[in-house]
Scaffold this motif. Sequence first.
Motif, PDB file in Angstrom:
ATOM      1  N   ALA A 232       0.833  -1.204   0.000  1.00 10.44           N
ATOM      2  CA  ALA A 232       0.000   0.000   0.000  1.00 10.44           C
ATOM      3  C   ALA A 232       0.867   1.254   0.000  1.00 10.44           C
ATOM      4  N   ASP A 233       1.921   1.244   0.809  1.00 12.48           N
ATOM      5  CA  ASP A 233       2.835   2.395   0.834  1.00 12.48           C
ATOM      6  C   ASP A 233       3.440   2.629  -0.547  1.00 12.48           C
ATOM      7  N   ARG A 234       3.798   1.564  -1.213  1.00  9.40           N
ATOM      8  CA  ARG A 234       4.428   1.699  -2.534  1.00  9.40           C
ATOM      9  C   ARG A 234       3.447   2.237  -3.575  1.00  9.40           C
ATOM     10  N   LEU A 235       2.179   1.921  -3.386  1.00  6.61           N
ATOM     11  CA  LEU A 235       1.156   2.436  -4.290  1.00  6.61           C
ATOM     12  C   LEU A 235       0.687   3.831  -3.904  1.00  6.61           C
ATOM     13  N   GLY A 236       1.130   4.313  -2.745  1.00  6.20           N
ATOM     14  CA  GLY A 236       0.715   5.626  -2.285  1.00  6.20           C
ATOM     15  C   GLY A 236      -0.710   5.676  -1.782  1.00  6.20           C
ATOM     16  N   ARG A 237      -1.153   4.590  -1.148  1.00  3.64           N
ATOM     17  CA  ARG A 237      -2.522   4.556  -0.613  1.00  3.64           C
ATOM     18  C   ARG A 237      -2.534   3.886   0.754  1.00  3.64           C
ATOM     19  N   ALA A 238      -3.665   3.924   1.402  1.00  4.15           N
ATOM     20  CA  ALA A 238      -3.797   3.332   2.734  1.00  4.15           C
ATOM     21  C   ALA A 238      -3.964   1.822   2.631  1.00  4.15           C
ATOM     22  N   ALA A 239      -3.636   1.139   3.721  1.00  4.14           N
ATOM     23  CA  ALA A 239      -3.868  -0.302   3.841  1.00  4.14           C
ATOM     24  C   ALA A 239      -5.037  -0.536   4.786  1.00  4.14           C
ATOM     25  N   SER A 240      -5.848  -1.540   4.462  1.00  9.41           N
ATOM     26  CA  SER A 240      -7.013  -1.847   5.287  1.00  9.41           C
ATOM     27  C   SER A 240      -7.232  -3.355   5.285  1.00  9.41           C
ATOM     28  N   LEU A 241      -7.427  -3.925   6.472  1.00  8.11           N
ATOM     29  CA  LEU A 241      -7.827  -5.328   6.556  1.00  8.11           C
ATOM     30  C   LEU A 241      -9.345  -5.393   6.443  1.00  8.11           C
ATOM     31  N   TYR A 242      -9.834  -6.135   5.442  1.00  6.90           N
ATOM     32  CA  TYR A 242     -11.281  -6.199   5.217  1.00  6.90           C
ATOM     33  C   TYR A 242     -11.904  -7.436   5.853  1.00  6.90           C
ATOM     34  N   GLY A 243     -11.155  -8.525   5.899  1.00  8.50           N
ATOM     35  CA  GLY A 243     -11.709  -9.727   6.491  1.00  8.50           C
ATOM     36  C   GLY A 243     -10.625 -10.737   6.824  1.00  8.50           C
ATOM     37  N   LEU A 244     -10.854 -11.494   7.911  1.00  3.22           N
ATOM     38  CA  LEU A 244      -9.978 -12.602   8.292  1.00  3.22           C
ATOM     39  C   LEU A 244     -10.822 -13.863   8.383  1.00  3.22           C
ATOM     40  N   GLY A 245     -10.316 -14.945   7.817  1.00  2.56           N
ATOM     41  CA  GLY A 245     -10.994 -16.229   7.917  1.00  2.56           C
ATOM     42  C   GLY A 245     -10.304 -17.118   8.927  1.00  2.56           C
ATOM     43  N   PHE A 246     -11.092 -17.943   9.603  1.00  5.25           N
ATOM     44  CA  PHE A 246     -10.548 -18.883  10.595  1.00  5.25           C
ATOM     45  C   PHE A 246     -11.231 -20.227  10.404  1.00  5.25           C
ATOM     46  N   GLU A 247     -10.464 -21.283  10.147  1.00  6.85           N
ATOM     47  CA  GLU A 247     -11.012 -22.637   9.984  1.00  6.85           C
ATOM     48  C   GLU A 247     -10.067 -23.625  10.654  1.00  6.85           C
ATOM     49  N   PHE A 248     -10.429 -24.102  11.825  1.00  7.62           N
ATOM     50  CA  PHE A 248      -9.557 -25.039  12.532  1.00  7.62           C
ATOM     51  C   PHE A 248     -10.400 -25.730  13.596  1.00  7.62           C
ATOM     52  N   THR A 249     -10.910 -26.931  13.244  1.00  9.11           N
ATOM     53  CA  THR A 249     -11.746 -27.656  14.201  1.00  9.11           C
ATOM     54  C   THR A 249     -11.298 -29.114  14.301  1.00  9.11           C
ATOM     55  N   LEU A 250     -11.649 -29.927  13.318  1.00 13.07           N
ATOM     56  CA  LEU A 250     -11.249 -31.329  13.364  1.00 13.07           C
ATOM     57  C   LEU A 250      -9.742 -31.498  13.268  1.00 13.07           C
ATOM     58  N   GLU A 251      -9.027 -30.466  12.829  1.00 13.98           N
ATOM     59  CA  GLU A 251      -7.567 -30.519  12.807  1.00 13.98           C
ATOM     60  C   GLU A 251      -6.975 -30.546  14.216  1.00 13.98           C
ATOM     61  N   ASP A 252      -7.745 -30.080  15.196  1.00 12.37           N
ATOM     62  CA  ASP A 252      -7.293 -30.087  16.592  1.00 12.37           C
ATOM     63  C   ASP A 252      -7.583 -31.467  17.192  1.00 12.37           C
ATOM     64  N   ILE A 253      -6.512 -32.217  17.451  1.00 12.59           N
ATOM     65  CA  ILE A 253      -6.677 -33.579  17.968  1.00 12.59           C
ATOM     66  C   ILE A 253      -6.239 -33.703  19.425  1.00 12.59           C
ATOM     67  N   HIS A 254      -5.877 -32.601  20.049  1.00 15.36           N
ATOM     68  CA  HIS A 254      -5.375 -32.650  21.426  1.00 15.36           C
ATOM     69  C   HIS A 254      -6.258 -31.900  22.427  1.00 15.36           C
ATOM     70  N   SER A 255      -6.947 -30.863  22.014  1.00 11.29           N
ATOM     71  CA  SER A 255      -7.653 -30.001  22.962  1.00 11.29           C
ATOM     72  C   SER A 255      -8.954 -30.613  23.425  1.00 11.29           C
ATOM     73  N   THR A 256      -9.313 -30.329  24.681  1.00  8.25           N
ATOM     74  CA  THR A 256     -10.663 -30.608  25.158  1.00  8.25           C
ATOM     75  C   THR A 256     -11.586 -29.513  24.627  1.00  8.25           C
ATOM     76  N   PRO A 257     -12.901 -29.719  24.683  1.00  9.63           N
ATOM     77  CA  PRO A 257     -13.806 -28.657  24.228  1.00  9.63           C
ATOM     78  C   PRO A 257     -13.580 -27.322  24.927  1.00  9.63           C
ATOM     79  N   VAL A 258     -13.332 -27.349  26.226  1.00 13.67           N
ATOM     80  CA  VAL A 258     -13.088 -26.105  26.962  1.00 13.67           C
ATOM     81  C   VAL A 258     -11.776 -25.473  26.511  1.00 13.67           C
ATOM     82  N   GLN A 259     -10.741 -26.290  26.355  1.00  5.73           N
ATOM     83  CA  GLN A 259      -9.466 -25.760  25.881  1.00  5.73           C
ATOM     84  C   GLN A 259      -9.601 -25.178  24.480  1.00  5.73           C
TER      85      GLN A 259
END
Length: 489
Positions: A232-259
């Motif tokens: 963004a700096d190189r283009l001479g404009r502002a940077a903005s985060l528009y969205g973040l995705g999160f997908e991590f469920t069955l990949e977790d094989i160690h945590s309890t539900p509370v953890q």
Amino acid sequence: MSDDKENARPESSGTIIRAQNGDILRYDTTGMVMVLSDTVIADIDRRLPTLTDLRKDAEWIDPFCLGDIDAWDLRRDGEWLVFGANLPGAQGPRQFRRLASADSTEIDPGIIADGAGPLRGIFSLGGARRATGFDEPLDFPWHVLSPADDLGAVGHAGEEAQKCSALEGLRDTTRDAAVGDVLAGRQHRGHKAMSLFVTRCETDSSASISELAHGPAYSNLMTAIGSLKASADRLGRAASLYGLGFEFTLEDIHSTPVQYRDGVFALLAQLTSDIARMGLRRPPVLAVFDCGTHQVNDSPLLRAQWELAWQGPDHGLTYSAPGYMFRQDPYGRPDAGALWEMAEIDACALEALHAGDDWFCPIFLLAEREPDPAKIRVRSRSMNNLVLDISDPFGAGEHFGFSLSGNTNGAKLMNVAAAEDDPQDVMLTFDVPPEGDDLEVLYAFGMDTTRRGTDFPMACGAIRDDWTFDSKTGTRLHRWALPAALPVW
């Protein structure tokens, strides 16, 4: 004779004041004419802005230096070549730009659209399923980009990435890229300012939510956000985060539900803090409620998502949709059509959240007995009235995905209907009052894994609200209710 001279008509032109070097003030039929001195002309020229004959002085650059493309009006703007072009894609003829030369031997300068407004980032963090990509063309390939570090749409998969200030087009389409493409398409159809989107999915081999929060994928995500700022700096404009995705469920094989639950909340807080230190604001974090695979229809970690679904918005997490509405392959990954449908739902959710509006799928919160002991009321929170969809597109069965566990007297579920006194409640009617110390009403969880003829996850239901969106796949999308496991009170 004198009378004739007095009555004669004046001459049509003449000189009033004359100097040695010529007339100073004269007249003609149009009025007075003043001749200015060289000194006055020079003073006027000094005060006026310099006007350049562009046709004569501008450097002409042959568009063929860009390659064999339909380009024109090529000009230099600092380190950029700016030009008009008619390139493949739905954007039509418009202005593009390219770095005049590469930063290093590793980066080949690519053509990008000359978008408007801030450079917008759409990034994600998660397991291998989130990184699924296809050789699918984007409608707006010059508006949906990645850092030009030769990694493409998916990051280093555990190896340390390097910050980059240039951008390049994508070689494959991930969900993050598809979200950017859907958003660009909505801008284009609405005749709105066309944005530039930078996308990247980061993943590693973490086996727990705590490992993911402190692993190389998270570090590379911060590097990708740093690349967004540098570009963004190189283009001479502002940077903005528009969205973040999160997908991590069955990949977790160690945590309890509370953890797992606490680990997700800790990750969200960590993201907020680390992004703030980079001078940016953390955007909405979107997830699809994991509904398992063709073989997995229930698990403690899948159930742990229910608490995240109703508590998550206070921490910045939104479940855009339940996974049971998207087709998947035998390995639990979305197919190409499902990837586009997920992106469309995510894009609609992001637009709503950025506009200050709500976005949440119907979620069941409480199961309680009615005065008639053969009936159980299931209360929900929904953006509008519930719809019990008799078309049952996912094969949930005659009870719309509801079942009862912990039942010790063999009570059978006979009917599922919207409550007459509250259109956001569902009434379950049994043949006899259910008994058992651990009675639970299940929605979507625990469906029969032996069913055939469908490519959707096994944990599914058939209840939604009345929101609709017509997908490019030809499917009409809805906000379907999220799975739930509710103790009966």
